[in-house]
Every structure is written in C-alpha cells, then in structure tokens.
Design an enzyme around this catalytic site. Sequence first.
Site, short mmCIF file in Angstrom:
data_model
loop_
_atom_site.label_atom_id
_atom_site.label_comp_id
_atom_site.label_asym_id
_atom_site.label_seq_id
_atom_site.Cartn_x
_atom_site.Cartn_y
_atom_site.Cartn_z
N HIS A 215 123.57 36.02 38.51
CA HIS A 215 123.89 34.80 39.26
C HIS A 215 125.39 34.85 39.59
O HIS A 215 126.21 35.16 38.72
CB HIS A 215 123.56 33.57 38.42
N ASN B 60 129.40 30.34 45.16
CA ASN B 60 128.29 30.16 44.23
C ASN B 60 127.19 29.38 44.97
O ASN B 60 127.36 28.20 45.27
CB ASN B 60 128.81 29.38 43.01
N CYS C 187 121.59 26.69 38.26
CA CYS C 187 122.02 28.09 38.44
C CYS C 187 121.02 29.08 37.87
O CYS C 187 120.94 30.23 38.30
CB CYS C 187 123.38 28.30 37.80
O1 UT7 Z 1 127.23 28.51 38.23
C1 UT7 Z 1 127.11 27.66 37.13
C2 UT7 Z 1 128.02 28.04 36.06
N1 UT7 Z 1 129.38 27.89 36.46
C3 UT7 Z 1 130.31 28.63 35.91
O2 UT7 Z 1 129.99 29.50 35.15
C4 UT7 Z 1 131.75 28.37 36.25
C5 UT7 Z 1 132.57 28.47 34.99
N2 UT7 Z 1 133.95 28.08 35.13
C6 UT7 Z 1 134.83 28.69 35.95
O3 UT7 Z 1 134.47 29.58 36.70
C7 UT7 Z 1 136.28 28.30 35.87
O4 UT7 Z 1 136.47 27.45 34.78
C8 UT7 Z 1 136.81 27.62 37.16
C9 UT7 Z 1 136.89 28.63 38.29
C10 UT7 Z 1 135.90 26.47 37.55
C11 UT7 Z 1 138.21 27.07 36.92
O5 UT7 Z 1 139.07 28.11 36.53
P1 UT7 Z 1 140.03 27.94 35.27
O6 UT7 Z 1 140.80 29.18 35.17
O7 UT7 Z 1 139.16 27.56 34.11
O8 UT7 Z 1 141.00 26.78 35.73
P2 UT7 Z 1 141.21 25.33 35.08
O9 UT7 Z 1 140.03 24.46 35.34
O10 UT7 Z 1 141.65 25.50 33.66
O11 UT7 Z 1 142.43 24.78 35.92
C12 UT7 Z 1 143.72 25.38 35.86
C13 UT7 Z 1 144.66 24.67 36.78
C14 UT7 Z 1 144.67 23.16 36.59
O12 UT7 Z 1 146.01 22.72 36.79
P3 UT7 Z 1 146.97 22.41 35.55
O13 UT7 Z 1 146.27 21.33 34.76
O14 UT7 Z 1 147.06 23.71 34.78
O15 UT7 Z 1 148.22 21.97 36.20
C15 UT7 Z 1 143.81 22.64 37.72
O16 UT7 Z 1 144.14 21.33 38.11
O17 UT7 Z 1 144.26 24.88 38.17
C16 UT7 Z 1 144.13 23.61 38.82
N3 UT7 Z 1 143.06 23.71 39.81
C17 UT7 Z 1 143.25 24.13 41.06
N4 UT7 Z 1 144.35 24.52 41.73
C18 UT7 Z 1 144.21 24.90 43.02
C19 UT7 Z 1 141.73 23.45 39.64
N5 UT7 Z 1 141.07 23.68 40.78
C20 UT7 Z 1 142.00 24.11 41.68
C21 UT7 Z 1 141.90 24.52 43.03
N6 UT7 Z 1 143.02 24.91 43.66
N7 UT7 Z 1 140.73 24.56 43.70
#
Ligand code: UT7
Length: 334
Positions: free
Chosen positions: A261, A291, A115
């Site tokens: 980014h 992304n 990235c």
């Molecule tokens: O470009 C390189 C650098 N990358 C970044 O900077 C990305 C950084 N991270 C993020 O942007 C976020 O952490 C994400 C967008 C990847 C994830 O968002 P989050 O708010 O941190 O969600 P999470 O991973 O904590 O997941 C929350 C819930 C989980 O369910 P439970 O365990 O709470 O029941 C996941 O299983 O959302 C669920 N989940 C989804 N649900 C529907 C994870 N992915 C999905 C999905 N659709 N695609």
Amino acid sequence: MYKSKILGLGKYVPDNIVTNNDLTKYMDTNDQWIRERTGIEQRRWAVPGDGNTTATMGVKAAKIALERARLSPKDIDFIVFATLSPDYYFPGSGVLVQEMLGCDTIGALDIRNQCSGFVYALATADQFIKTGMYKNILVIGSELQSTGLDLSTRGRGVAVLFGDGAGALVLSRSNDDSDILSNHLHSEGKLAKELSVLAPGALNPPNKLVEDWDPEDLSYYPYMNGNFVFKHAVTRFPEAIMEGLNAVNLTPQDIDLLVPHQANLRISQFVQRKLNMRDEQIMNNIQKYGNTTAASIPIAMTEAWEAGRIKRGDLVVTAAFGSGFTWGSNIIRF
Ligand code: UT7
C-alpha cells in the site's frame, strides 16, 4: 478447494495533475517538505464536472481489467468493492458498479477497511473462489478523496498525502499453478480514532452537526496522528509480510515483486531495508499518485504488470496498514 488466479488488471486516474507547488495556493506547505517526508511529487484530483466519482472511476478500471481478462460483465458472478469514500453514505458503491457495468443481478459487497481495504477485498474474493461458490469476481479499490480534505494550513498534515483513482482486477478459478497462497488479516480497534473521520456517522448525524454547529469541530475531516501511525506502520508491514511468507515456507528473497500500500515512500523504504530486499523487488509509485488508500495496491499492481514487472508464475506479495488500525497481506503465485 479451488485455486484463484488474477486474470486481468486495470486502473484509472483522473486527468487533473496537482503538483506539490499547486498545493501552496491553498496552504502553507512546500515541495521540499512533501518530497522529503513522503516521496510524493504529485497526485490526481478529480475536478467538479469531470464525471469522476468513486463508482465511475471503479467502473473505468474494471472495464480495462475485464477486457484484459477477455471476459464480459455478464461473466462476473460477484463484485467486491473497497473504499473509504463511497459515493453515498448508503448504499455502497458496489451496487452502482453492478448497474453501470450492466452485470446481472449478482451480489455486490462493499469493504470498509480503508488503506487495508484492497488486501481485505482480495482475501474475501479468494474465499468465494476457493470454496467454488463463484468463478469470476471483480475486485475493485477506488477513492475520491479530494472532495473531503481540509485544504487550509490546518489540514496540511493530511491533505497533501491523498489522491484520487481506482484499480481493479478479475479473480477467477485457476486451472494451473496460479493461486493466492495465503491471506492474513488483522485489526486493533482500540486505536480506531488515531486515523479516522468521525462524522457524519450514526453518533454524529448530519442534523446534529448542523444544529450544534461548532466551527472548532473538525470531526468531518480526516484526522491522523501521523507519527503514531508511522511507527505502527513500519512494524505491521514487515510483520504481515513475514506472517504470510512463513505460512507458505517462503522468504523475502523469493518475492519477485512486493506491492505495498502506497502510504509513504519512507515506510516502503524502511520495509525494504528491514526485509533486506533489492530495489527491483519493490513497486513504488506514490511519487505520481500520492496515497490512494484502497486503490493504491491495484493501481500499483496494474502499472507493474503493464511495465512487465509481473509475469505469470511470479511471486507477488501485497501488504497494507491503515485506519482501524487494520493490516494484512496476500501472497500470490501470479
Ligand atoms: O495510509 C494509511 C496509513 N498512513 C500512514 O502510514 C502515514 C503515516 N505517517 C506519515 O507518513 C507521516 O507521519 C507524515 C508524512 C503524515 C508526517 O510526517 P512527519 O515527519 O511525521 O511530520 P510531523 O507530523 O511530525 O510534522 C513535522 C512538522 C510540524 O511542524 P513543527 O511542529 O515541527 O513546527 C508540522 O506542522 O511539519 C509540519 N507539517 C508540514 N509542513 C509543511 C505538517 N504537514 C506539513 C506540510 N507542509 N504539508
């Protein structure tokens, strides 16, 4: 020392639009989750047979950048190509661009900083211009990521984020006030595995993957510790921007356009609030493309320029954070 100037910008994205609703065909996800957590509404994914590879998309973006710079491939002295999704394990994609564009047998360097790849690539090209070694350098960021994603529900935390596309610019010796005023690059390799694809690699070669086939081994798919990466990103982005601005005695209020980014709209909004910047000072287009890793900054910069949001003399700042971890910024007097 010579100064560097961005002479032309170009971008290319595949025609095929994949909406959040389209993804529900493959996995348990929904439009609301993706929009609320990331800001993404759609992305472009190449389809088999459309001719799009990381190198060919890079070439398409580069041709537009060259035309706008009023230069031909023969005028280019060097290629810097940033990607995490090269066409081949080796050689890198830069040499493929050299051939496809019909450049002379100039040097071609691939940058593997994910990235942060474009920030690193621009900083690298800038050094060659500043020292006088080269006059015109093609800097490309391109990614074909859709072919490497786990499209099952297991992979939804990563798969919904990424898109395909390419952006390019021509960096040339400047004969006016245009310049890249500062570059700052960082890494923290102890966190390498928090956002990674571990196979294939020399430690996990293809023959080992085949011989020891283990259906639970997902090391050939991208892994991201999402929350952990998010927390680091919202710290490192403002840090890198402030480090760059402080080095040249400028403040966030001096920025005409920040081109971050495009990792997550929530990260960009956090950075904007932290630096107390106005909406019109930030470029966001993750809504349309997801992304696109090393391609996201040159795609966003090209769109901003096309929309008249970047003009000669403007202060344009880039910043990135990602796998490595790596992060950095470029401060550009356009
Ligand atoms: O470009 C390189 C650098 N990358 C970044 O900077 C990305 C950084 N991270 C993020 O942007 C976020 O952490 C994400 C967008 C990847 C994830 O968002 P989050 O708010 O941190 O969600 P999470 O991973 O904590 O997941 C929350 C819930 C989980 O369910 P439970 O365990 O709470 O029941 C996941 O299983 O959302 C669920 N989940 C989804 N649900 C529907 C994870 N992915 C999905 C999905 N659709 N695609």
